[in-house]
Design a protein around this motif. Structure first.
Motif, PDB file in Angstrom:
ATOM      1  N   ALA A  37       0.810  -1.209   0.000  1.00  0.00           N
ATOM      2  CA  ALA A  37       0.000   0.000   0.000  1.00  0.00           C
ATOM      3  C   ALA A  37       0.849   1.267   0.000  1.00  0.00           C
ATOM      4  O   ALA A  37       0.483   2.266  -0.624  1.00  0.00           O
ATOM      5  N   GLU A  41       0.696   4.251  -2.706  1.00  0.00           N
ATOM      6  CA  GLU A  41       0.471   5.636  -2.311  1.00  0.00           C
ATOM      7  C   GLU A  41       1.562   6.546  -2.852  1.00  0.00           C
ATOM      8  O   GLU A  41       1.290   7.652  -3.323  1.00  0.00           O
ATOM      9  N   SER A  44       0.889   7.039  -6.490  1.00  0.00           N
ATOM     10  CA  SER A  44      -0.246   7.943  -6.665  1.00  0.00           C
ATOM     11  C   SER A  44       0.172   9.398  -6.455  1.00  0.00           C
ATOM     12  O   SER A  44      -0.168  10.269  -7.265  1.00  0.00           O
ATOM     13  N   SER A  69      -5.772  -0.692 -10.151  1.00  0.00           N
ATOM     14  CA  SER A  69      -5.933   0.206  -9.005  1.00  0.00           C
ATOM     15  C   SER A  69      -6.965   1.291  -9.323  1.00  0.00           C
ATOM     16  O   SER A  69      -6.786   2.064 -10.270  1.00  0.00           O
ATOM     17  N   GLU A  71      -7.526   4.017  -7.763  1.00  0.00           N
ATOM     18  CA  GLU A  71      -6.906   5.329  -7.607  1.00  0.00           C
ATOM     19  C   GLU A  71      -6.092   5.712  -8.842  1.00  0.00           C
ATOM     20  O   GLU A  71      -6.193   6.827  -9.354  1.00  0.00           O
ATOM     21  N   ASN A 104     -14.281   0.505  -3.200  1.00  0.00           N
ATOM     22  CA  ASN A 104     -13.365   1.578  -3.606  1.00  0.00           C
ATOM     23  C   ASN A 104     -13.543   2.831  -2.748  1.00  0.00           C
ATOM     24  O   ASN A 104     -12.612   3.608  -2.574  1.00  0.00           O
ATOM     25  N   GLN A 106     -13.777   3.193   0.304  1.00  0.00           N
ATOM     26  CA  GLN A 106     -13.133   3.153   1.612  1.00  0.00           C
ATOM     27  C   GLN A 106     -11.823   3.937   1.627  1.00  0.00           C
ATOM     28  O   GLN A 106     -11.309   4.272   2.680  1.00  0.00           O
ATOM     29  N   SER A 107     -11.293   4.254   0.470  1.00  0.00           N
ATOM     30  CA  SER A 107     -10.041   5.010   0.369  1.00  0.00           C
ATOM     31  C   SER A 107     -10.339   6.506   0.218  1.00  0.00           C
ATOM     32  O   SER A 107     -10.885   6.929  -0.804  1.00  0.00           O
ATOM     33  N   SER A 109      -8.296   8.864  -0.453  1.00  0.00           N
ATOM     34  CA  SER A 109      -7.575   9.406  -1.613  1.00  0.00           C
ATOM     35  C   SER A 109      -8.343   9.146  -2.900  1.00  0.00           C
ATOM     36  O   SER A 109      -8.470  10.031  -3.747  1.00  0.00           O
ATOM     37  N   PHE A 110      -8.856   7.927  -3.051  1.00  0.00           N
ATOM     38  CA  PHE A 110      -9.662   7.614  -4.229  1.00  0.00           C
ATOM     39  C   PHE A 110     -10.891   8.513  -4.280  1.00  0.00           C
ATOM     40  O   PHE A 110     -11.233   9.061  -5.330  1.00  0.00           O
ATOM     41  N   HIS A 134     -16.104  10.547   4.181  1.00  0.00           N
ATOM     42  CA  HIS A 134     -14.819  10.741   4.873  1.00  0.00           C
ATOM     43  C   HIS A 134     -14.734  12.141   5.482  1.00  0.00           C
ATOM     44  O   HIS A 134     -13.916  12.957   5.060  1.00  0.00           O
ATOM     45  N   SER A 137     -11.193  13.246   6.736  1.00  0.00           N
ATOM     46  CA  SER A 137     -10.069  13.251   5.798  1.00  0.00           C
ATOM     47  C   SER A 137      -9.890  14.675   5.293  1.00  0.00           C
ATOM     48  O   SER A 137     -10.788  15.239   4.656  1.00  0.00           O
TER      49      SER A 137
END
Length: 193
Positions: A37, A41, A44, A69, A71, A104, A106-107, A109-110, A134, A137
């Motif tokens: 991961a 990251e 990304s 992926s 992201e 998807n 849950q991220s 960043s995504f 989020h 975040s």
């Protein structure tokens, strides 16, 4: 013992948010021996720095349309949008499919990246819906502010900024979001920004 989570990319992330793309890339190049991961990251963040530098061809060469992926695929779609100057239905459709898969979402960043595509495609309700998943975040909060400003809801942006100040006042991205809001308001707030 501290329960704090260490962000291995804190400096690179903040440099990215501030638009210091060469410095972010230099910082990321110093991060070695990563796996799983963390490597994803790093990749990304590196590709997002290239987005900021408008190096779309490099991104499109590096991320195949068949990438697995979510992201990275979303970064690819952002590069296509920026390169073409518009969000075609086929480009947005790829992101819509990725958003439809709840795993998807849950991220953070995504979600922030997908929301960018949705805002560009003028699907602000969809963007706000996923960003709300989020609320702690900072990247999603900043994207929520951008979305509110895109639909001329400065009142909601200001309320969100006030809430964020209670838990993340010193974070550079929170300060940027507040500055964007103040610039949007204008007048005396313009000088504060």
């Amino acid at each position: 013992m501290s329960d704090q989570i260490v962000d291995d990319f804190y400096t690179a992330r903040n440099l990215l948010y501030l638009g210091a793309y060469p410095q972010a890339l230099a910082n990321l190049s110093q991060q070695t021996h990563l796996s799983g991961a963390l490597e994803l990251e790093k990749q990304s963040l590196r590709l997002r720095a290239y987005l900021g530098q408008q190096n779309y061809s490099l991104i499109l060469d590096e991320i195949p349309a068949t990438a697995t992926s979510p992201e990275l695929l979303t970064i690819r779609q952002l590069a296509l949008i920026k390169q073409q100057g518009s969000a075609s239905p086929s480009i947005v459709g790829v992101v819509d499919e990725l958003v439809a898969d709840s795993s998807n979402l849950q991220s953070p960043s995504f979600v922030a990246l997908a929301a960018q595509v949705l805002v560009i495609a003028q699907k602000t309700d969809d963007a706000l819906k996923i960003l709300a998943l989020h609320p702690k975040s900072l990247e999603c909060v900043a994207m929520t502010v951008v979305t509110y400003l895109a639909i001329d809801r400065v009142d909601l942006a200001q309320k969100l900024i006030a809430r964020v100040r209670t838990w993340a006042e010193d974070a550079p991205i929170a300060q940027l979001a507040e500055a964007w809001t103040n610039l949007f308001v204008g007048g005396p707030k313009y000088n504060e920004a």
